[in-house]
Design an enzyme around this catalytic site. Sequence first.
Site, PDB file in Angstrom:
ATOM      1  N   TYR A   4       5.405   3.420   2.397  1.00  0.00           N
ATOM      2  CA  TYR A   4       5.233   2.723   3.785  1.00  0.00           C
ATOM      3  C   TYR A   4       3.868   1.783   3.723  1.00  0.00           C
ATOM      4  O   TYR A   4       2.784   2.557   3.677  1.00  0.00           O
ATOM      5  CB  TYR A   4       5.251   3.609   5.043  1.00  0.00           C
ATOM      6  CG  TYR A   4       5.595   3.081   6.424  1.00  0.00           C
ATOM      7  CD1 TYR A   4       5.342   1.684   6.741  1.00  0.00           C
ATOM      8  CD2 TYR A   4       5.971   3.882   7.357  1.00  0.00           C
ATOM      9  CE1 TYR A   4       5.409   1.431   7.879  1.00  0.00           C
ATOM     10  CE2 TYR A   4       5.783   3.489   8.816  1.00  0.00           C
ATOM     11  CZ  TYR A   4       5.861   2.235   8.950  1.00  0.00           C
ATOM     12  OH  TYR A   4       5.951   1.846  10.240  1.00  0.00           O
ATOM     13  N   CYS A   5       3.844   0.642   3.955  1.00  0.00           N
ATOM     14  CA  CYS A   5       2.757  -0.264   4.259  1.00  0.00           C
ATOM     15  C   CYS A   5       2.003  -0.065   3.217  1.00  0.00           C
ATOM     16  O   CYS A   5       2.364  -0.376   1.920  1.00  0.00           O
ATOM     17  CB  CYS A   5       2.020   0.121   5.555  1.00  0.00           C
ATOM     18  SG  CYS A   5       0.714  -0.974   5.962  1.00  0.00           S
TER      19      CYS A   5
END
Length: 576
Positions: free
Chosen positions: A309-310
């Site tokens: 994530y990210c």
Amino acid sequence: MADTPPPAMPTLADLQHWTWLLGRAQQMMIEQGFDAMRARDPVLPAIPGLTDPETLARTRDFWTDSLTLWQRLLIPQAEPVVETPAQARDKRFKDPRWRENPLFDWIRQSYFLFSDQMLAQVEAVQGVDDKQREQMRFAARGFLDAVSPSNFPATNPEVLEKTLETGGQNLLKGLQNMLADLAKGQLTHTDSTAFEVGRNLAMTPGKVVHRTDLYELIQYAPATENVLATPLVIFPPWINRFYILDLTPEKSFIRWAVEQGITVFLVSWRSADASMKDVVWDDYIAAQIEAIELIRAGLDVPAVHTIGYCVAGTTLAATLAILAARGEADTVKSATFFTAQVDFKNAGELLHFVADDQLALLKTLTTDGFLDGRYMASVFNQLRGRDLIWNYVTNNYLLGKDYAPFDLLHWNGDTTNLPATWHLRYLLDLYRDNLLVEPGALSALGVPIDLGRVETPAYIQAGREDHIAPPESVWVMTRHFKGETRFVLAGSGHIAGVVNPPSAGKYQYWRNADSVSSLAEFIAGAVETKGSWWPDWIAWLRDHGAETVAATGPRQPGEGSLPVLDDAPGRYVRAR
């Protein structure tokens, strides 16, 4: 001597006439002055932004529009000003008095007019490149959000009414709220007592089965009799607490994934302190590889599925490249990327924070070897200043409202410190210099990174309204990997676009099965599906390994070679 009668008050028609007359006189003086300047010196060049024809035209338009607003104020039955769709739905002015009261309607419309003129002037500035112009746009929008009449007691009808109604108690309560925020160095968005990790957040059952100075590895308890043979490990961003993926039970991606019959592991990163001043990117990549190997050995499986994530997705891409270079790519069966970037050329408004002056400021804030998470929270708030700063200034400082409970905003304010050395290099190497997409320009663990070697099947999710990882920047990842990719564009942004359980029935997502060369081409041929993209992802995951096994033995936390150290959600997520 008889009393002199008071002078008669001017009529609305008189006021309108004299307002028009003064405005017209000033406009004539401006135009005549410019004409005279050119008459004295016919070759006198136009001054950009002052005497060029475009600026003069904007000046005349500004006066015309201003006088229209005056006319509407003084003669309410005059022709109304036509609003743009964005102005009509502007939440700052949703109170009906902004339109029903002529004075406040004039204030509102004057603000819109001033805003339009200022932004138009930014677009008209000559001699600047695209990057400088975008920086000017960002600064202008920030300034305009700050000077909105909704942010000041004397020009906000709702605040004025509340002040009269409470005898000013709303302002005293608002002052108390503001002083409390100043004391803690952070803007408050929600009731801090409404949520607690382990009480009503991060509640999915599991155990901590490994701990280092950098991370804890959590294994979640199965909820089905059989599970997919290939387990899943999730790498959340270390700039936030992991429980964005494990909010209240009905919103938890982790709980939902477990209920779909997946053996889920998750890395919980430690919030940095002075002891982590020498932590660099290599350490995070090594942690990802170590977690993969621990799971493979603990469950006796050849490979794992992964999610990044990210920023952890950016790191996962580098991890995959290193595994490929080592001949170990088959240890990862698939990789899913939530709003992650590898090519930062068009990385959006965060690029405004990697200028030399911003980086110099950053160095002054990290003398203890770590960056206080409140700084990053402030940066992200500035990206959505209207919603995350000024909305709360109005509601909580001026109106003195109580903070509403909201789990996502509680998480947003639960900041995490960052290792100073690595954070600075991240901004320089990735955001500023965009080195990750240049084969061999960066190395980690002694291995040059080449994303073109990654053949791992990849599911790439972007948010249509993402202001942190713009969809154009996420989509480019499909051009850098060599293997199969599936791109999904989800409705909403960086958080709500990801945390969107099927049960909520919100938003939508788009897919395009054709081979396309740009995001615009993808969108043009995309098929929209209402609701969450999570079911699409789980179907894709099963396409890359549908075999199941009984949820017994090492699939139960503590019943294999991985020891139980603590109950989930562990220690690191609670540390402050």
